[in-house]
Scaffold this active site. Structure first.
Site, PDB file in Angstrom:
ATOM      1  N   LYS A  76       1.005  -1.323   0.064  1.00 55.61           N
ATOM      2  CA  LYS A  76      -0.068  -0.033  -0.072  1.00 55.61           C
ATOM      3  C   LYS A  76       0.711   1.136  -0.008  1.00 55.61           C
ATOM      4  O   LYS A  76       1.868   1.209   0.753  1.00 55.61           O
ATOM      5  CB  LYS A  76      -0.710   0.222   1.222  1.00 55.61           C
ATOM      6  N   SER A 145      -9.657   1.970   2.582  1.00 54.22           N
ATOM      7  CA  SER A 145      -8.522   2.549   1.802  1.00 54.22           C
ATOM      8  C   SER A 145      -7.562   1.772   0.978  1.00 54.22           C
ATOM      9  O   SER A 145      -6.736   2.434   0.286  1.00 54.22           O
ATOM     10  CB  SER A 145      -7.762   3.864   2.786  1.00 54.22           C
ATOM     11  N   SER A 169     -10.560  -0.238   6.519  1.00 55.11           N
ATOM     12  CA  SER A 169      -9.844  -0.364   5.227  1.00 55.11           C
ATOM     13  C   SER A 169      -9.198  -1.467   4.687  1.00 55.11           C
ATOM     14  O   SER A 169      -8.469  -1.612   3.584  1.00 55.11           O
ATOM     15  CB  SER A 169      -8.659   0.958   5.305  1.00 55.11           C
TER      16      SER A 169
END
Length: 451
Positions: A76, A145, A169
């Site tokens: 990420k 996210s 997320s």
């Protein structure tokens, strides 16, 4: 033979048995990316030549006995990677290339893994979406996210990926994209080198296509780090032993719908009820558990904690770049500034009370089963969805796993969330593996909506 469908443990077995090399596997994944990435857009940064160079570096066999040998990982893009751009989903960091990798990246590389690329995140892992689309239907959100991480695993770009969760997320995008998401107990994996949002909530999590693989990958990444005090929270971690031992008998499951049950779609609620019935028929001891009034304001409470934490996390950035921040982030920071020290402490005390209540619950149950999301991934890309069915468990620091268990009326994935006792991740994962085997739903690989 196409190798990209292989999961983490399957790939390690293929290496050991001489059926594939690291170069073969990385080349297969890269070809898959070249085919589908224009539609899915899971990557913020990907360089096929660098990926192959890393694969060739590992091909000498020196690292072959390591538990992540030759495994490509999606990381990420709020997680620092040395020599690779880390842009945080924000134009403020467009030119940011860290000189030191985050603890978790150094950990995976030391265990033989390689950074395949940086996956798309929402702005600073908050609400403003990135470019990623749901790999099952590009007209729908992948969730967030950790949007790119979930989508990359679902599409077969990588066998595993790393995300983070402050509210929902990891679990929500995993549910939307039809993969297994695992948010460990708070403090299980170091956050050093990861941009903070709310340090009393932020948790590193992982994605894979099976419970076996998230358990293996998660266990590899756990450890104590002197620079992240959360890794020492409440004493030593209960070790996560892998491969997981299967449960000898059906688990004791607490069915918790929460006061937010009505926010789920009719299809999601019906699917959950059907799943619970099937689990009971297979031998689980199922009991409906209603949360007491203690939890009535839990969803407001977590926002008090998160917004106040964010004020400190973003103090430097806001002072220099407020005009470049999104309206939702500015709104949260402004809300946090209105939280008094007394209100913040009361919110933390309530959070501790929630965890103590769950400790009592887990004396009689092996795990909670509940919803991972409101339903199928919503249509459109303007929002990544609602964290209502995730934030309570994150707030209490409990381990959570979502398992794909079916499809909704639009053909998009639906899941079931398993929540465990704080710091007892192994039991939670064992229950999730039992649920996975009992329901026996395999969504396969997403193909970007192509027929």
């Amino acid at each position: 033979m196409d190798l990209f469908p292989l999961g983490l443990t399957e790939t390690l077995r293929a290496y050991r048995e001489g059926r594939a090399t690291v170069q073969d596997y990385v080349a297969s994944c890269s070809a898959r990316i070249a085919h589908l990435e224009p539609t899915i857009q899971a990557w913020e940064w990907f360089d096929a030549q660098r990926a192959m160079a890393d694969a060739e570096e590992r091909a000498g066999g020196i690292l072959a006995d390591l538990p992540l040998f030759g495994i490509p990982v999606g990381v990420k893009d709020i997680i620092n990677t040395r020599g690779i751009p880390t842009r945080m989903g924000s134009r403020i960091f467009q030119g940011n290339v860290p000189s030191l990798s985050a603890w978790v990246v150094r950990r995976l590389e030391a265990l033989g893994g390689l950074v395949m690329g940086k996956t798309v995140t929402t702005e600073f892992a908050y609400r403003t979406p990135g470019k990623t689309r749901n790999p099952w239907n590009p007209a729908h959100t992948p969730g967030g996210s950790s949007s790119g991480s979930a989508a990359a695993v679902a599409a077969g770009f990588v066998p595993v990926a790393i995300g983070t969760q402050t509210l929902g997320s990891v679990i929500r995008p995993a549910a939307f994209c039809g993969v297994v998401g695992y948010k460990p107990s708070f403090g299980a994996i170091s956050r050093t080198g990861i941009h903070p949002f709310a340090p009393t909530l932020d948790t590193v999590g992982v994605f894979a296509r099976s419970v076996t693989d998230v358990a293996w990958f998660g266990a590899c990444l756990m450890g104590q780090d002197a620079r992240d005090e959360a890794t020492f929270t409440n004493g030593p971690v209960h070790l996560l032993r892998v491969p997981l031992e299967p449960l000898a008998t059906g688990p004791r499951l607490a069915v918790v719908r929460t006061p937010k049950w009505s926010l789920a779609t009719e299809a999601q609620r019906a699917h959950f009820d059907e799943t619970v019935t099937r689990l009971a028929s297979a031998g689980a001891q199922v009991k409906e558990v209603n949360l007491p009034h203690l939890f009535d304001d839990a969803w407001d409470n977590v926002m008090v904690i998160m917004s106040r934490d964010a004020v400190k996390s973003f103090a430097s950035i806001e002072s220099r770049h407020r005009i470049s921040l999104s309206p939702p982030l500015i709104e949260t920071l402004d809300r946090g500034k209105r939280v008094t020290p007394e209100q913040y402490q009361r919110a933390l005390d309530k959070r501790d009370n929630y965890r103590r209540w769950f400790e009592t619950l887990f004396e009689r149950h092996d795990a909670i089963v509940t919803l991972p999301a409101t339903g199928e991934a919503p249509q459109g890309l303007a929002s990544t969805g609602d964290a209502t069915f995730n934030s309570l468990w994150t707030q209490a620091g409990l381990p959570a796993i979502t398992v794909p268990t079916g499809r909704g009326p639009r053909g998009l994935p639906l899941g079931t969330q398993v929540v465990g006792r704080y710091r007892h991740d192994e039991r939670a994962l064992q229950v999730a593996a039992w649920v996975e085997a009992t329901i026996a739903f395999n969504p396969g690989l997403a193909n970007g909506g192509q027929s």
